[in-house]
Design a protein around this motif. Structure first.
Motif, PDB file in Angstrom:
ATOM      1  N   ASP A 188       0.837  -1.208   0.000  1.00 11.71           N
ATOM      2  CA  ASP A 188       0.000   0.000   0.000  1.00 11.71           C
ATOM      3  C   ASP A 188       0.869   1.254   0.000  1.00 11.71           C
ATOM      4  OD1 ASP A 188      -2.541   1.638   0.763  1.00 11.71           O
ATOM      5  OD2 ASP A 188      -1.109   2.054   2.387  1.00 11.71           O
ATOM      6  N   ARG A 189       1.937   1.278   0.821  1.00  8.39           N
ATOM      7  CA  ARG A 189       2.813   2.450   0.880  1.00  8.39           C
ATOM      8  C   ARG A 189       3.523   2.673  -0.449  1.00  8.39           C
ATOM      9  NH1 ARG A 189      -0.100   1.017   5.014  1.00  8.39           N
ATOM     10  NH2 ARG A 189       0.631   1.643   7.103  1.00  8.39           N
ATOM     11  N   LEU A 190       3.956   1.590  -1.080  1.00 12.17           N
ATOM     12  CA  LEU A 190       4.614   1.727  -2.378  1.00 12.17           C
ATOM     13  C   LEU A 190       3.632   2.185  -3.457  1.00 12.17           C
ATOM     14  CD1 LEU A 190       7.017  -1.355  -2.481  1.00 12.17           C
ATOM     15  CD2 LEU A 190       7.624   1.058  -2.245  1.00 12.17           C
ATOM     16  N   LEU A 191       2.429   1.684  -3.419  1.00  8.65           N
ATOM     17  CA  LEU A 191       1.431   2.126  -4.399  1.00  8.65           C
ATOM     18  C   LEU A 191       1.134   3.613  -4.228  1.00  8.65           C
ATOM     19  CD1 LEU A 191      -0.971  -0.952  -4.329  1.00  8.65           C
ATOM     20  CD2 LEU A 191       0.331  -0.139  -6.315  1.00  8.65           C
ATOM     21  N   ARG A 192       1.088   4.078  -3.005  1.00  5.68           N
ATOM     22  CA  ARG A 192       0.833   5.510  -2.770  1.00  5.68           C
ATOM     23  C   ARG A 192       1.977   6.363  -3.305  1.00  5.68           C
ATOM     24  NH1 ARG A 192      -0.534   5.668   3.515  1.00  5.68           N
ATOM     25  NH2 ARG A 192      -0.385   7.930   3.166  1.00  5.68           N
ATOM     26  N   LEU A 193       3.212   5.968  -3.057  1.00  2.00           N
ATOM     27  CA  LEU A 193       4.358   6.763  -3.495  1.00  2.00           C
ATOM     28  C   LEU A 193       4.562   6.687  -5.003  1.00  2.00           C
ATOM     29  CD1 LEU A 193       6.893   6.043  -0.605  1.00  2.00           C
ATOM     30  CD2 LEU A 193       5.839   8.249  -1.149  1.00  2.00           C
ATOM     31  N   THR A 194       4.378   5.509  -5.579  1.00  6.62           N
ATOM     32  CA  THR A 194       4.577   5.385  -7.031  1.00  6.62           C
ATOM     33  C   THR A 194       3.428   6.001  -7.826  1.00  6.62           C
ATOM     34  OG1 THR A 194       3.602   3.151  -6.936  1.00  6.62           O
ATOM     35  CG2 THR A 194       6.013   3.318  -6.890  1.00  6.62           C
ATOM     36  N   GLY A 195       2.276   6.131  -7.199  1.00  5.56           N
ATOM     37  CA  GLY A 195       1.111   6.627  -7.936  1.00  5.56           C
ATOM     38  C   GLY A 195       0.850   8.110  -7.790  1.00  5.56           C
ATOM     39  N   ASN A 196       1.633   8.815  -6.974  1.00 10.25           N
ATOM     40  CA  ASN A 196       1.334  10.209  -6.672  1.00 10.25           C
ATOM     41  C   ASN A 196       2.613  11.037  -6.735  1.00 10.25           C
ATOM     42  OD1 ASN A 196       0.634  12.692  -5.514  1.00 10.25           O
ATOM     43  ND2 ASN A 196      -0.852  11.757  -4.111  1.00 10.25           N
ATOM     44  N   PRO A 197       2.927  11.641  -7.888  1.00  8.97           N
ATOM     45  CA  PRO A 197       4.160  12.438  -8.019  1.00  8.97           C
ATOM     46  C   PRO A 197       4.245  13.585  -7.021  1.00  8.97           C
ATOM     47  CG  PRO A 197       3.172  12.043 -10.170  1.00  8.97           C
ATOM     48  CD  PRO A 197       2.171  11.586  -9.149  1.00  8.97           C
ATOM     49  N   ARG A 198       3.134  14.226  -6.715  1.00 11.02           N
ATOM     50  CA  ARG A 198       3.157  15.347  -5.771  1.00 11.02           C
ATOM     51  C   ARG A 198       3.540  14.855  -4.371  1.00 11.02           C
ATOM     52  NH1 ARG A 198      -2.025  19.133  -6.030  1.00 11.02           N
ATOM     53  NH2 ARG A 198      -0.695  20.230  -4.512  1.00 11.02           N
ATOM     54  N   LEU A 199       3.012  13.704  -3.980  1.00  8.51           N
ATOM     55  CA  LEU A 199       3.367  13.137  -2.679  1.00  8.51           C
ATOM     56  C   LEU A 199       4.845  12.770  -2.646  1.00  8.51           C
ATOM     57  CD1 LEU A 199       2.375  12.082   0.099  1.00  8.51           C
ATOM     58  CD2 LEU A 199       2.021   9.850  -1.017  1.00  8.51           C
ATOM     59  N   ARG A 200       5.337  12.151  -3.729  1.00  9.83           N
ATOM     60  CA  ARG A 200       6.759  11.794  -3.805  1.00  9.83           C
ATOM     61  C   ARG A 200       7.643  13.016  -3.643  1.00  9.83           C
ATOM     62  NH1 ARG A 200       5.371   8.686  -8.217  1.00  9.83           N
ATOM     63  NH2 ARG A 200       6.402  10.055  -9.740  1.00  9.83           N
ATOM     64  N   ASP A 201       7.315  14.064  -4.389  1.00  7.24           N
ATOM     65  CA  ASP A 201       8.149  15.271  -4.353  1.00  7.24           C
ATOM     66  C   ASP A 201       8.118  15.921  -2.970  1.00  7.24           C
ATOM     67  OD1 ASP A 201       8.840  14.899  -6.981  1.00  7.24           O
ATOM     68  OD2 ASP A 201       7.419  16.364  -7.782  1.00  7.24           O
ATOM     69  N   ALA A 202       6.941  16.026  -2.388  1.00  2.00           N
ATOM     70  CA  ALA A 202       6.819  16.689  -1.087  1.00  2.00           C
ATOM     71  C   ALA A 202       7.575  15.911  -0.012  1.00  2.00           C
ATOM     72  CB  ALA A 202       5.349  16.840  -0.709  1.00  2.00           C
ATOM     73  N   MET A 203       7.385  14.613   0.020  1.00  2.00           N
ATOM     74  CA  MET A 203       8.058  13.806   1.039  1.00  2.00           C
ATOM     75  C   MET A 203       9.560  13.746   0.789  1.00  2.00           C
ATOM     76  SD  MET A 203       5.617  10.648   2.158  1.00  2.00           S
ATOM     77  CE  MET A 203       4.221  11.008   3.236  1.00  2.00           C
ATOM     78  N   GLY A 204       9.963  13.663  -0.474  1.00  2.00           N
ATOM     79  CA  GLY A 204      11.382  13.628  -0.791  1.00  2.00           C
ATOM     80  C   GLY A 204      12.107  14.884  -0.355  1.00  2.00           C
ATOM     81  N   GLU A 205      11.505  16.034  -0.618  1.00  2.00           N
ATOM     82  CA  GLU A 205      12.141  17.294  -0.233  1.00  2.00           C
ATOM     83  C   GLU A 205      12.184  17.459   1.287  1.00  2.00           C
ATOM     84  OE1 GLU A 205      13.840  19.168  -2.250  1.00  2.00           O
ATOM     85  OE2 GLU A 205      13.264  17.808  -3.877  1.00  2.00           O
ATOM     86  N   ARG A 206      11.118  17.061   1.965  1.00  2.00           N
ATOM     87  CA  ARG A 206      11.129  17.138   3.433  1.00  2.00           C
ATOM     88  C   ARG A 206      12.154  16.160   4.017  1.00  2.00           C
ATOM     89  NH1 ARG A 206       5.299  18.052   2.990  1.00  2.00           N
ATOM     90  NH2 ARG A 206       4.918  15.813   3.149  1.00  2.00           N
ATOM     91  N   ALA A 207      12.282  14.994   3.404  1.00  2.00           N
ATOM     92  CA  ALA A 207      13.250  14.000   3.883  1.00  2.00           C
ATOM     93  C   ALA A 207      14.666  14.558   3.815  1.00  2.00           C
ATOM     94  CB  ALA A 207      13.141  12.710   3.066  1.00  2.00           C
TER      95      ALA A 207
END
Length: 381
Positions: free
Chosen positions: A337-356
């Motif tokens: 489920d976590r991988l599907l959320r990250l792979t399916g949502n570019p905005r979520l990936r970018d936001a979490m990546g930059e905060r990380a």
């Protein structure tokens, strides 16, 4: 200006592929740069080697050329076995030589020198020599729960109350060990090894895993997880970086799951930043961890992470829902489920990546080195 000290880092191996070896040489480099005189000691040289500095700027010694033989008591029929008795004599003689080598390294050290035993096993050799003129710091690079499930728990309870300080990786685990009666316990996080100048652009449809191909790292569970993700992400690939004894079985499991078309076995890599820069999501499927360096490196590269919440160190590094996503350990449906959320949502990936990338810098080398210097000063009092 800190006082220069003689520091000895004693590990299972000085060249074994794995996070503790990387940590050992990272800290040796940092301590040397801070003006300390550093000597790295390993019990044995390793067959599965990682790239280590050719001219590190500090001394490196191995006590054995290969993994030493395990003691096997001469009981029952073994008492009368000539080959068994010869093997035991060879083992005892080799250990005597190894002990003499370790003694020759540590005996000349001036008072105030510090020995950091980076893993539990090397304490077996250290306990057999005179260290009364030294400050001895014991460490574990795994969580309390992972130690508790192994023989190392009883070894720690028996041998570690005597050391000057017993270090684990998080306050959470330090509190648990204190409740177990180890009143000399403290915690010390690992340091972030590298902050890439340019973060991952997160444009490649690649999920990346980096780690030894061994049971602890849970790559079998990762493949089970990917079997649930791949049907919904036909244009994505899983890149598995690492080497280890379990590779043949894992490749066979991959084929049985029908994943050969979307899984790429990349082998070991000495260019972790490059592997991460070519990825958009990092996944960690470990059964147990300490304070995983690969997880920190992924976050430093602005690659958002999905991981099993398998240790206090993991949830200390990843702020779930803010700069990464955690799943209950062993729950492949939740990790999928976590991988599907990250792979399916570019905005979520970018936001979490930059905060990380921002958040993980609280474990910078400069900050962790300050914590070590504070500890040395405290132990000197």
């Amino acid at each position: 200006m800190t006082a220069a000290r003689d520091l000895f880092l004693v590990a299972n191996s000085t060249d074994e592929l794995g996070g503790v070896t990387a940590w050992t040489h990272q800290m040796a480099r940092l301590f040397t740069g801070a003006g300390h005189r550093v000597h790295v000691v390993g019990v044995h040289e390793s067959e599965l080697k990682m790239a280590v500095p050719q001219a590190p700027g500090y001394a490196v010694t191995s006590l054995y050329e290969r993994h030493p033989a395990t003691a096997r008591p001469l009981r029952g029929a073994r008492r009368f076995s000539l080959p068994a008795r010869r093997a035991e004599r060879r083992r005892v003689a080799a250990k005597k030589r190894a002990r003499a080598t370790l003694e020759s390294v540590l005996a000349p050290a001036p008072p105030g020198s510090v020995v950091v035993v980076t893993q539990v096993w090397p304490m077996e050799w250290l306990r057999e020599i005179d260290t009364s003129h030294l400050t001895v710091v014991g460490m574990s690079h795994e969580s309390f729960a992972y130690s508790r499930a192994s023989h190392r728990y009883h070894w720690i309870k028996r041998h570690y109350p005597h050391v000057d300080r017993w270090l684990v990786l998080t306050q959470e685990d330090a509190d648990v060990w204190a409740a177990e009666g180890l009143n000399n316990v403290d915690f010390m996080p690992n340091a972030l090894a590298h902050l890439p100048d340019v973060p991952s652009p997160r444009t490649e449809k690649v999920v990346c895993s980096i780690g030894r191909l061994a049971d602890q790292k849970g790559v079998d569970m990762l493949l089970d997880t990917w079997a649930k993700v791949a049907p919904f992400r036909a244009d994505w690939q899983l890149h598995v970086y690492g080497a280890g004894a379990d590779e043949p079985q894992l490749r066979r499991h991959c084929r049985e799951l029908g994943l050969d078309g979307s899984v790429r076995w990349r082998g070991r890599t000495d260019d972790v930043p490059g592997a991460l820069a070519a990825s958009s999501v990092f996944v960690q499927s470990s059964r147990g961890e300490g304070f995983p360096l690969a997880l920190m490196e992924a976050m430093a590269g602005a690659v958002p992470c999905a991981a099993f919440d398998c240790a206090p160190g993991v949830r200390e590094i990843v702020r779930d829902g803010e700069d990464g996503l955690l799943a209950p350990v062993g729950d492949v449906d939740a990790l999928a489920d976590r991988l599907l959320r990250l792979t399916g949502n570019p905005r979520l990936r970018d936001a979490m990546g930059e905060r990380a990338r921002v958040n993980v810098q609280r474990f910078s080398e400069e900050r962790v080195l300050e914590l070590w210097e504070d500890l040395f000063a405290l132990l000197e009092r």
